[in-house]
Design a protein around this motif. Structure first.
Motif, mmCIF file in Angstrom:
data_model
loop_
_atom_site.group_PDB
_atom_site.id
_atom_site.type_symbol
_atom_site.label_atom_id
_atom_site.label_comp_id
_atom_site.label_asym_id
_atom_site.label_seq_id
_atom_site.Cartn_x
_atom_site.Cartn_y
_atom_site.Cartn_z
ATOM 1 N N PRO A 1 10.878 0.271 -15.282
ATOM 2 C CA PRO A 1 10.489 0.865 -14.083
ATOM 3 C C PRO A 1 9.364 0.113 -13.422
ATOM 4 C CG PRO A 1 10.094 2.289 -15.867
ATOM 5 C CD PRO A 1 10.307 0.913 -16.471
ATOM 6 N N CYS A 2 9.703 0.018 -11.925
ATOM 7 C CA CYS A 2 8.965 -0.522 -10.958
ATOM 8 C C CYS A 2 7.888 0.444 -10.395
ATOM 9 C CB CYS A 2 10.066 -1.193 -9.992
ATOM 10 S SG CYS A 2 9.018 -2.082 -8.647
ATOM 11 N N GLY A 3 6.852 -0.046 -9.805
ATOM 12 C CA GLY A 3 6.008 0.564 -9.134
ATOM 13 C C GLY A 3 6.514 1.690 -8.082
ATOM 14 N N CYS A 4 7.559 1.108 -7.536
ATOM 15 C CA CYS A 4 8.084 1.800 -6.331
ATOM 16 C C CYS A 4 9.031 3.024 -6.705
ATOM 17 C CB CYS A 4 9.180 0.885 -5.547
ATOM 18 S SG CYS A 4 10.662 0.224 -6.257
ATOM 19 N N GLY A 5 9.287 3.129 -8.042
ATOM 20 C CA GLY A 5 9.813 4.373 -8.587
ATOM 21 C C GLY A 5 11.281 3.990 -8.939
ATOM 22 N N GLY B 1 10.651 -7.837 -3.287
ATOM 23 C CA GLY B 1 10.397 -7.646 -4.435
ATOM 24 C C GLY B 1 11.167 -6.537 -5.062
ATOM 25 N N HIS B 2 11.703 -5.583 -4.240
ATOM 26 C CA HIS B 2 12.341 -4.442 -4.415
ATOM 27 C C HIS B 2 13.789 -4.277 -4.393
ATOM 28 C CE1 HIS B 2 8.414 -2.892 -5.421
ATOM 29 N NE2 HIS B 2 7.901 -3.431 -4.272
ATOM 30 N N VAL B 3 14.270 -5.669 -4.194
ATOM 31 C CA VAL B 3 15.757 -5.868 -4.193
ATOM 32 C C VAL B 3 16.097 -6.053 -5.825
ATOM 33 C CG1 VAL B 3 17.432 -8.025 -3.936
ATOM 34 C CG2 VAL B 3 15.838 -7.353 -2.287
ATOM 35 N N GLY C 1 14.638 -1.810 -12.349
ATOM 36 C CA GLY C 1 15.419 -3.094 -12.202
ATOM 37 C C GLY C 1 15.137 -3.888 -11.137
ATOM 38 N N CYS C 2 14.011 -3.453 -10.334
ATOM 39 C CA CYS C 2 13.555 -4.359 -9.124
ATOM 40 C C CYS C 2 13.231 -5.803 -9.662
ATOM 41 C CB CYS C 2 12.673 -3.780 -8.534
ATOM 42 S SG CYS C 2 12.696 -2.044 -7.581
ATOM 43 N N VAL C 3 13.596 -6.887 -8.987
ATOM 44 C CA VAL C 3 13.380 -8.197 -9.292
ATOM 45 C C VAL C 3 11.956 -8.551 -9.533
ATOM 46 C CG1 VAL C 3 13.443 -9.141 -6.989
ATOM 47 C CG2 VAL C 3 14.261 -10.493 -8.860
HETATM 48 ZN ZN LIG Z 1 10.488 -1.796 -6.757
#
Ligand SMILES: [Zn+2]
Length: 300
Positions: free
Chosen positions: A172-176, A154-156, A179-181
């Motif tokens: 923004p993604c939860g990972c910081g 998911g973080h690609v 644009g994460c897929v």
């Molecule tokens: Zn992410």
């Protein structure tokens, strides 16, 4: 026998399996909100299993999030284990080593060995739901490495070409990162795509249900499939799996395997084969079964 526990954000499901992977006993409880309560609840489940079977069982726990092998601390968005050395604490509380792994990896292992991927050498698990994760199993074993982040598909990054082509938002993604897929192919991601094509925010099942009757909903679905297919294309180029097994809430959408297969065929080099896409067979026990299987393997 073996105890598998699926630790989710709202519920904890424990299953005791016999040597033929049939369920002997099950128990479900609500997930405690605080860390201390959570470790106590998990310890109680292990004691329950020991009482129910009269045996000291191997224990496997599949949960969302990651354990950083550098410091042993958990990273998880929806569980009160974040920032704690969860595997060490739970092993200490139980009094013996407990096998902990990511829930998407657990599903992948379960499906590779006992589910839809049986008979395939390399199985790619892809879990599409609130988040997006997965795993790779080769010859019945998870492909694992030093960072323990393998499978965090998911973080690609989402395909820049598709994002530009369809005017999709970069959020923004939860990972910081941005644009994460996952931000476009999770359930919320499909809603974001729907907002672009339909001009209104609907949840993923509502968009899926309107396919075929509403061209704008169909367009959202087609873009979603193209984004997932681009991710799968990258994974085919990397590990060339024999099959893909879909799990997660979105895998319940009618026709998803057929539609994704068509999109992956379009994304793949022209004329080259694409792997079959199957739905996970284990239902909601697949995570617990995979964690249990990992626990058995850890003892060998
Ligand atoms: Zn992410």
């Amino acid at each position: 026998m073996v105890l598998g526990i699926d630790l989710g954000g709202t519920k904890i499901a424990a299953q005791i399996f016999n040597d033929h992977w049939q369920i002997q006993h099950s128990k479900r409880i609500a997930t405690p909100r605080h860390y201390r309560g959570l470790t106590a609840a998990l310890t109680d489940l292990v004691r329950w299993a020991e009482t129910a079977t009269g045996a000291v069982l191997p224990v496997g726990i599949g949960s969302a999030g990651l354990i950083n092998p550098a410091d042993g601390l958990a990273l998880a968005a929806n569980l009160p284990i974040a920032g704690n050395p969860f595997p060490a604490h739970i092993s200490e509380a139980v009094g013996r080593p407990v096998t902990c792994l990511n829930d998407s990896r657990a599903l992948t292992l379960s499906e590779a060995v006992l589910g839809a991927g049986q008979g395939c050498r390399t199985v790619l698990g892809l879990v599409l739901g609130t988040g997006v994760g997965g795993g790779i199993a080769i010859d019945g074993r998870l492909l694992e490495g030093p960072s323990q982040t393998g499978g965090e598909f998911g973080h690609v990054s989402a395909s820049a070409a598709l994002v530009a082509q369809y005017g999709l938002p970069l959020v923004p993604c939860g990972c910081g990162r941005t644009g994460c897929v996952e931000t476009l192919i999770s359930g919320a991601g499909l809603s974001r795509i729907g907002a672009v094509t339909m001009g209104q925010v609907l949840d993923a099942p509502a968009i899926a249900a309107r396919r075929g009757v509403d061209p704008a909903a169909q367009a959202a679905w087609d873009i979603w499939c193209a984004l997932v297919a681009d991710l799968v294309r990258g994974l085919i180029l990397t590990v060339d799996p024999d099959c893909i097994v879909l799990g997660g809430g979105l895998s319940q959408i009618l026709g998803i395997a057929t539609d994704l297969r068509a999109a992956v065929t379009t994304a793949q080099f022209s004329g080259f084969p694409v792997p079959p896409i199957y739905l996970a067979q284990g239902g909601d026990i697949s995570g617990a079964r995979g964690a249990a299987y990992a626990a058995v393997m850890a003892q060998r």
